[in-house]
Each structure stands twice: as C-alpha cells, then as structure tokens.
Design a protein around this motif. Structure first.
Motif, PDB file in Angstrom:
ATOM      1  N   CYS A 162       4.828  13.666  11.673  1.00 23.64           N
ATOM      2  CA  CYS A 162       4.331  15.055  11.705  1.00 23.64           C
ATOM      3  C   CYS A 162       2.824  15.107  11.461  1.00 23.64           C
ATOM      4  CB  CYS A 162       5.043  15.915  10.652  1.00 23.64           C
ATOM      5  SG  CYS A 162       6.689  16.456  11.142  1.00 23.64           S
ATOM      6  N   VAL A 163       2.320  14.268  10.544  1.00 24.01           N
ATOM      7  CA  VAL A 163       0.885  14.350  10.210  1.00 24.01           C
ATOM      8  C   VAL A 163       0.025  13.470  11.119  1.00 24.01           C
ATOM      9  CG1 VAL A 163       1.336  14.926   7.785  1.00 24.01           C
ATOM     10  CG2 VAL A 163       0.961  12.533   8.421  1.00 24.01           C
ATOM     11  N   ASN A 216      -7.984  11.284  11.164  1.00 22.80           N
ATOM     12  CA  ASN A 216      -7.225  12.152  10.269  1.00 22.80           C
ATOM     13  C   ASN A 216      -6.346  11.272   9.383  1.00 22.80           C
ATOM     14  OD1 ASN A 216      -4.636  11.830  11.908  1.00 22.80           O
ATOM     15  ND2 ASN A 216      -4.028  13.450  10.494  1.00 22.80           N
ATOM     16  N   ASN A 273      -3.628  17.030   4.587  1.00 18.12           N
ATOM     17  CA  ASN A 273      -4.254  16.405   5.755  1.00 18.12           C
ATOM     18  C   ASN A 273      -5.767  16.439   5.601  1.00 18.12           C
ATOM     19  OD1 ASN A 273      -4.326  15.210   8.343  1.00 18.12           O
ATOM     20  ND2 ASN A 273      -4.761  17.211   9.268  1.00 18.12           N
ATOM     21  N   TYR A 329      -6.630  20.170   4.388  1.00 25.25           N
ATOM     22  CA  TYR A 329      -5.600  21.186   4.620  1.00 25.25           C
ATOM     23  C   TYR A 329      -4.338  20.822   3.846  1.00 25.25           C
ATOM     24  CZ  TYR A 329      -8.519  22.243   8.700  1.00 25.25           C
ATOM     25  OH  TYR A 329      -9.564  22.547   9.534  1.00 25.25           O
ATOM     26  N   GLU A 330      -3.795  21.786   3.117  1.00 23.12           N
ATOM     27  CA  GLU A 330      -2.556  21.530   2.368  1.00 23.12           C
ATOM     28  C   GLU A 330      -1.328  21.915   3.196  1.00 23.12           C
ATOM     29  OE1 GLU A 330      -2.718  23.490  -1.439  1.00 23.12           O
ATOM     30  OE2 GLU A 330      -4.643  22.540  -1.935  1.00 23.12           O
ATOM     31  N   LEU A 331      -0.285  21.076   3.122  1.00 27.35           N
ATOM     32  CA  LEU A 331       1.012  21.393   3.736  1.00 27.35           C
ATOM     33  C   LEU A 331       2.097  21.234   2.674  1.00 27.35           C
ATOM     34  CD1 LEU A 331      -0.622  19.446   6.127  1.00 27.35           C
ATOM     35  CD2 LEU A 331       1.242  20.484   7.392  1.00 27.35           C
ATOM     36  N   GLY A 346      -3.126  11.836   6.809  1.00 25.53           N
ATOM     37  CA  GLY A 346      -2.127  12.671   6.155  1.00 25.53           C
ATOM     38  C   GLY A 346      -1.568  11.911   4.963  1.00 25.53           C
ATOM     39  N   LEU A 391      -9.470  15.518   7.466  1.00 25.06           N
ATOM     40  CA  LEU A 391     -10.181  15.162   8.696  1.00 25.06           C
ATOM     41  C   LEU A 391     -11.505  14.539   8.285  1.00 25.06           C
ATOM     42  CD1 LEU A 391      -9.598  18.347  10.907  1.00 25.06           C
ATOM     43  CD2 LEU A 391      -8.186  16.293  10.670  1.00 25.06           C
ATOM     44  N   ASN A 442       4.916  22.456   2.502  1.00 23.01           N
ATOM     45  CA  ASN A 442       6.253  22.293   3.105  1.00 23.01           C
ATOM     46  C   ASN A 442       6.591  20.829   3.365  1.00 23.01           C
ATOM     47  OD1 ASN A 442       4.051  22.547   5.000  1.00 23.01           O
ATOM     48  ND2 ASN A 442       5.552  22.541   6.650  1.00 23.01           N
ATOM     49  N   LEU A 443       5.573  20.017   3.635  1.00 24.69           N
ATOM     50  CA  LEU A 443       5.803  18.590   3.887  1.00 24.69           C
ATOM     51  C   LEU A 443       5.354  17.745   2.687  1.00 24.69           C
ATOM     52  CD1 LEU A 443       4.576  18.282   7.616  1.00 24.69           C
ATOM     53  CD2 LEU A 443       6.931  18.540   6.786  1.00 24.69           C
ATOM     54  N   ASP A 460      -6.092  20.960  12.298  1.00 29.02           N
ATOM     55  CA  ASP A 460      -5.770  22.072  11.404  1.00 29.02           C
ATOM     56  C   ASP A 460      -4.277  22.372  11.569  1.00 29.02           C
ATOM     57  OD1 ASP A 460      -5.261  24.499  10.218  1.00 29.02           O
ATOM     58  OD2 ASP A 460      -6.928  25.563  11.173  1.00 29.02           O
ATOM     59  N   PRO A 461      -3.471  22.120  10.523  1.00 28.22           N
ATOM     60  CA  PRO A 461      -2.017  22.265  10.679  1.00 28.22           C
ATOM     61  C   PRO A 461      -1.567  23.708  10.910  1.00 28.22           C
ATOM     62  CG  PRO A 461      -2.579  21.836   8.384  1.00 28.22           C
ATOM     63  CD  PRO A 461      -3.852  21.680   9.175  1.00 28.22           C
ATOM     64  N   PHE A 506       2.205  24.083  11.764  1.00 29.62           N
ATOM     65  CA  PHE A 506       2.850  22.938  11.116  1.00 29.62           C
ATOM     66  C   PHE A 506       3.159  23.191   9.636  1.00 29.62           C
ATOM     67  CE2 PHE A 506       2.649  18.933  13.801  1.00 29.62           C
ATOM     68  CZ  PHE A 506       2.492  19.600  14.991  1.00 29.62           C
ATOM     69  N   THR A 507       2.568  24.259   9.059  1.00 26.07           N
ATOM     70  CA  THR A 507       2.863  24.524   7.649  1.00 26.07           C
ATOM     71  C   THR A 507       4.204  25.252   7.493  1.00 26.07           C
ATOM     72  OG1 THR A 507       1.740  26.677   7.522  1.00 26.07           O
ATOM     73  CG2 THR A 507       0.389  24.719   7.148  1.00 26.07           C
ATOM     74  N   THR A 508       4.897  25.483   8.623  1.00 27.29           N
ATOM     75  CA  THR A 508       6.219  26.135   8.547  1.00 27.29           C
ATOM     76  C   THR A 508       7.359  25.148   8.826  1.00 27.29           C
ATOM     77  OG1 THR A 508       6.170  26.754  10.898  1.00 27.29           O
ATOM     78  CG2 THR A 508       5.245  28.328   9.335  1.00 27.29           C
ATOM     79  N   ILE A 509       7.013  23.881   9.074  1.00 30.09           N
ATOM     80  CA  ILE A 509       8.060  22.887   9.386  1.00 30.09           C
ATOM     81  C   ILE A 509       8.868  22.585   8.126  1.00 30.09           C
ATOM     82  CG2 ILE A 509       8.522  20.509  10.145  1.00 30.09           C
ATOM     83  CD1 ILE A 509       5.810  20.526  11.556  1.00 30.09           C
ATOM     84  N   HIS A 510      10.190  22.685   8.235  1.00 27.25           N
ATOM     85  CA  HIS A 510      11.048  22.247   7.129  1.00 27.25           C
ATOM     86  C   HIS A 510      11.927  21.097   7.588  1.00 27.25           C
ATOM     87  CE1 HIS A 510       9.627  26.000   5.476  1.00 27.25           C
ATOM     88  NE2 HIS A 510       9.990  25.530   4.283  1.00 27.25           N
ATOM     89  N   LEU A 511      11.979  20.051   6.763  1.00 27.87           N
ATOM     90  CA  LEU A 511      12.750  18.858   7.088  1.00 27.87           C
ATOM     91  C   LEU A 511      13.801  18.635   6.017  1.00 27.87           C
ATOM     92  CD1 LEU A 511       9.774  16.368   7.824  1.00 27.87           C
ATOM     93  CD2 LEU A 511      10.977  17.801   9.481  1.00 27.87           C
TER      94      LEU A 511
END
Lengths: 119, 461
Positions: free
Chosen positions: B277-278, A21, A68, A59-61, A23, A70, A63-64, B283-284, B296-301
């Motif tokens: 985190c990553v 993976n 990501n 996969y999009e995040l 990120g 795979l 929030n971060l 699958d987050p 993991f798509t709800t984590i706020h830092l």
C-alpha cells in the motif's frame, strides 16, 4: 532507553522521479503513537542530511499504522538519469530504520520495547 | 465468462495479477490461470521509460513497439482463455497496440484458436504526433516539478503518452472482447476496469471506483504484496521459489479480499499488503487517477484467514479534469565502470584508484555534469548513514559519469581497465570489458486537459 526503529517498524520505499518515498509501518498497533511522536519532520530531515539534497514531506496514515515520507532530491536525478546503484530508492526503507530513538525508560517498559543492543 | 452471471451482492469476481513489470517472472501468467479459478488476468508491462524504448523500436520497424513478452504470455494462457473463458487485460500495446493485437491474433491462429478470440484494442493515448498542435493551441505541457514548458526540449522528445483510465477498457469488455490490449493505460485501471464492467459501477460512483483503483495498486506489482520483497518477518516467508502471485476477489459493494492460489509459496497478511500500500506513495489523501481521486487514509485491512486479507472502507472523490502525460526525451549520456579490490586494505585501495582516475579525467579536460563514486560493500546502499564497522573484506569501486557530450563519456569508458595494471594493487573484476555508453532518456511528467485526448476502441474478431 535507546530503541532501534528497526525493532519498532517495518518499511518499504520506492521512487517518483528524483524523489524517494519511505513508508514506515508500526510492528504493533500500540507502538504507532510512538512513531508519530518521534518521527517528526525535523528528525527525519536531520537523519537524511547529507544523503538527500531537497526537502522532506510527511503524511500520517493511522488506518495503516504508517507514516509516509517523501524525500526530495534523493536519487541523483532519478530513473534513467541517476548514476546511483540505488537509482530507484529501493533501499531507503532500511536506511530509515537505522534511526535510534531515545524513549523514557518508564514508557519503554510500559510499551514492551526491546532495548537497542549495546555495541 | 465470470464465475456467475447473476448480479447479486454476493457474486465474487476474481482478478489475478500475472506480471508486475516488463521483465517479471515468465511463469507467473500461466501459474495464475492454472492454479485455480480466476475470471480476469491482468498484466502490467509499462514503466515510465518503457514507452521511449518501444518508440525507438517502432522507428526501426513499424510492426514493433509493444512488449514482446506479452505474446509468449498469451501463448501460455491461451487454453485457459479459449476453454475456460478467462479474460486478459494488458497494457502491453506500448506505442503500437494494433500491431500487438495482430501478433496475439497470429499466435491464436497458429494454435487453431483465432475464432475464439475477440481482441479489444485501445488507442488514442499516443500524443507524439500531436505535440506541436497541442503546444500551438495553448497546451504547453509544462514539467510538473520544474515548471518549464516542453518547448525547451521539443527537438529531443522521443515519446509522449497520456495516462488513460478504465473507460475504454470497460467499453471493449462490453463489446465482448476477451483480450484487451492498451497503450499507456494506468496500471491500476487494468484491475479496476473489469470490476466496473462486471458490477456496472457508474462513472461517478467515487467510493467503488476508488476501491477498484486501490485493488489495482495492491496487485499491480505482482508478488510484491504476497511475500516478495517483504521486509516483515522475511526469514519465515515460506517457499519463495514457488511464490503465489496475488488475486483480488471483489464484490459489488467495492470490498475485496487479496488472496493467492492454494499450494503456492509466499505469504499474504496485513503487513505484506500494508508494505505494498505504501509503495511509491505520494500524498496518501489524494492518489490521482484519470477515473477518481482515491484516499489511501481510508483503507482498512484485516486478516481473513490464512493468506487472505480483507480490504474495506475505501473512499474516493471526483476525478480532476486533467490527464497526466508521460513524455520521454534525450538528455545526454552516461556510463558506469566497476573494479573489485581485495583484502588487505580494500577500501583504501579503491579510494586511491578513485583519486587516480579523477586526476586523469581532469587532466584530459573532459566535461562531465556529474562524476559519482560509490564503494559497494561499504556505503553504496546507505551512504553516510552507514556505520564504520571494521575492515571490509573486499570493496567494489563503482564510478559513474554523466555528460551532454558523448565523446567525454566514451573516453571515460577507456580509462577503467588501465587501472588494473597502472593503479593500486589487488584488483580484479574487469573481465566484462569496457563499460557501455548509454543514451539517457529522461522523463518529463506533464498535465493536459482531458478534453484533448480521445481514446478509441476497436474489437477485432
């Protein structure tokens, strides 16, 4: 303008069985949409062609400010099976950051992107 | 004892990470309990294949089969445990948590502190003695990726352990244990369980349980979230020699702050925590654990001062009705040999040596499933993505083979050294002797119904 992904993002990679993976994390919040636009499934598959034997998932995040990926079939069987020096996919992170993006000059200027050094 | 006994909303519980894997920094556990106030010390010892190594040790000696490093770690933190009430939670028990607990007791007894320890032992994760019963009663332990039933490798299975969650650890703490030793607990449960115990989170309080799991994910790899292996601004991360391992400061609402002790090296900021985190993320949206499915798509830092990152907003969903099972089985043999070629034309010489060796292996008719050549210093890290940038000053030839036949791998290990005298020139780096033949212990992930795994908690005092 040519822009190195290395100058736009940082990254960390690891393993899950025979899968690596990666990120990818935007260095600035305002650069994240650019990553979303350019780091498509097709582009990443093409980048790792000849390196991995399987498919890629994405996969999009937001929030971060991260995406990501795979990468399947990345580790010669993975874990204890693998004959690779990087059996646990630890340096796929910087392999990803070798990517060079083509960004329209105007957009690159607006976003303050550093141009790739000319070889 | 925790930092406060009143259960108010401002009460902070501190869980420190002292070990990210078996083999991590021996000094870290002691530094974590001596560097400042912590309530719990969490030590993670188990990787996917560790259980099979421990199983082999237990077969040779029924008193073995746990992570021996943990006993030394306990010795180094014992004063903090008996004098200041720091509690220790570790999955060091491997395939023999009871023997591990007795070894901890012995150490405490020698230090005259046995009366001050209540050791909780969690068992029930070991499914090895039950495999045939499980298969016969309709649990095929199918490989999660290939779909093959376990019966296809049944005679080669070395170990089988269900990943268990926080519930038995919470029970041990509730029964007064100040040291909890488990077998194959999930890494994340070791952090979440004390938070659940301290704050009384319900077993269906999905958001808070998910927060505890993500706290666990962030600190389970030790210093990898506090400046270790951190790519972001790596040149300027201070004092790695004295790096501070992470601590979670949690409150009852499920928010927490990632910190480290004062006067330690490394760095905790949003980029360093984001990298962790990553790490090893699938699958987050669905990080599946025995306790909860964390998102993991709800984590706020957010940065909360120097070397402090606040984490909030985490959501979770109900747990599934399955447990993951980690099975290890024998799967052939491998060996890796290396030689170093020097300037000039180092790469060309290494390439020629590779061709010569392969021709010899072919001529002997040896059977390999795979022969892999890497040129270290040229392309072993990034393969074909590596640009050609002029002549390499030196190149290490690294050749690995894999086979179901031990004899083929054994013969390969005798074909490396001869190249020094009968192959291309300017070669060195063979002083370590012949490569070793290694038995491959492969990993077989499966799922099983939760109802078939019964954990047990025993508290020794």
């Amino acid at each position: 303008m040519k822009v190195r992904l290395l100058d736009l993002a940082h990254a960390r990679s690891g393993d899950k069985g025979d899968m690596a993976n990666v990120g990818v994390i935007a260095l600035r919040p305002e650069w994240y949409p650019l990553l979303v636009e350019h780091l498509t499934l097709a582009r990443v598959k093409q980048h790792f062609a000849g390196v991995i034997t399987g498919d890629v998932q994405r996969y999009e995040l937001p929030n971060l400010r991260a995406i990501n990926f795979l990468l399947q079939g990345a580790l010669d069987g993975g874990g204890t099976m693998s004959l690779k020096m990087d059996a646990q996919g630890k340096v796929f992170s910087t392999a990803m950051l070798r990517m060079v993006l083509d960004v329209p000059d105007e957009q690159a200027r607006t976003l303050g992107l550093p141009p790739a050094p000319t070889p | 004892m925790s930092s406060s006994t009143t259960k108010d909303s401002n009460r902070v519980v501190r869980v420190a990470s002292g070990q990210g894997f078996w083999g991590d920094w021996l000094d870290a556990p002691r530094r974590q309990v001596e560097g400042g106030q912590v309530d719990y010390l969490m030590l993670d010892y188990l990787a996917e294949v560790t259980m099979s190594i421990l199983q082999k040790q237990k077969e040779r000696d029924p008193q073995m089969g746990y992570a021996r490093d943990f006993i030394g770690a306990m010795e180094s933190v014992l004063p903090a445990v008996v004098e200041r009430g720091v509690k220790v939670i570790a999955n060091a028990g491997g395939v023999n948590p009871v023997a591990c607990a007795h070894a901890v007791h012995d150490v405490a007894r020698k230090a005259g502190a046995a009366g001050k320890l209540k050791i909780g032992v969690v068992t029930g994760d070991d499914l090895l003695p039950r495999i045939d019963e499980l298969i016969a009663s309709g649990h095929p332990l199918t490989h999660m990726e290939t779909g093959a039933p376990l019966s296809t490798v049944r005679d080669r299975v070395l170990s089988a352990n269900a990943y268990i969650g926080s519930t038995p650890i919470v029970e041990a703490l509730a029964r007064g244990a100040n040291v909890v030793v488990t077998g194959r607990s999930t890494d994340t449960a070791l952090t979440m369980a004390p938070l659940r115990h301290e704050f009384g989170w319900a077993a269906d309080d999905w958001d808070r349980l998910a927060a505890g799991i993500i706290a666990g994910h962030i600190i389970e790899c030790g210093a990898q979230c506090s400046g270790g292996n951190c790519l972001y601004d790596w040149r300027n991360i201070p004092d790695l020699a004295n790096i501070g391992y992470p601590i979670v400061e949690a409150t009852a609402d499920g928010t927490f702050t990632v910190v480290k002790h004062p006067n330690t090296g490394g760095r905790i900021n949003v980029p360093s925590v984001t990298e962790q985190c990553v790490y090893e993320m699938g699958d987050p949206n669905s990080y599946i654990t025995p306790d909860v499915v964390a998102d993991f798509t709800t984590i706020h830092l957010e940065d909360d001062g120097e070397n402090r990152v606040r984490v909030f907003g985490i959501k979770g969903r109900p747990a599934t009705d399955k447990l993951k099972v980690s099975i290890a089985y024998r799967s052939g043999y491998k060996a890796v040999g290396t030689l170093l070629y020097a300037w000039p034309d180092a790469l060309e010489k290494a390439q020629l040596a590779d061709r010569v060796l392969r021709e010899r292996l072919d001529a002997m008719g040896l059977k390999f499933d795979k022969v892999l050549t890497e040129f270290v210093g040229v392309s072993s890290a990034h393969g074909p993505l590596t640009p050609h940038v002029g002549e390499a000053p030196e190149v290490q030839l690294r050749i690995g083979v894999r086979s179901t036949e031990r004899s083929s791998v054994e013969r390969f290990t005798r074909e490396i050294a001869p190249l020094v005298l009968n192959g291309p020139p300017s070669v060195t780096g063979f002083a370590g002797g012949r490569p070793k033949v290694e038995e491959i212990v492969a990993y077989w992930p499966a799922l099983v119904d939760k109802t078939v795994v019964q954990t047990r908690v025993e508290v020794l005092s």
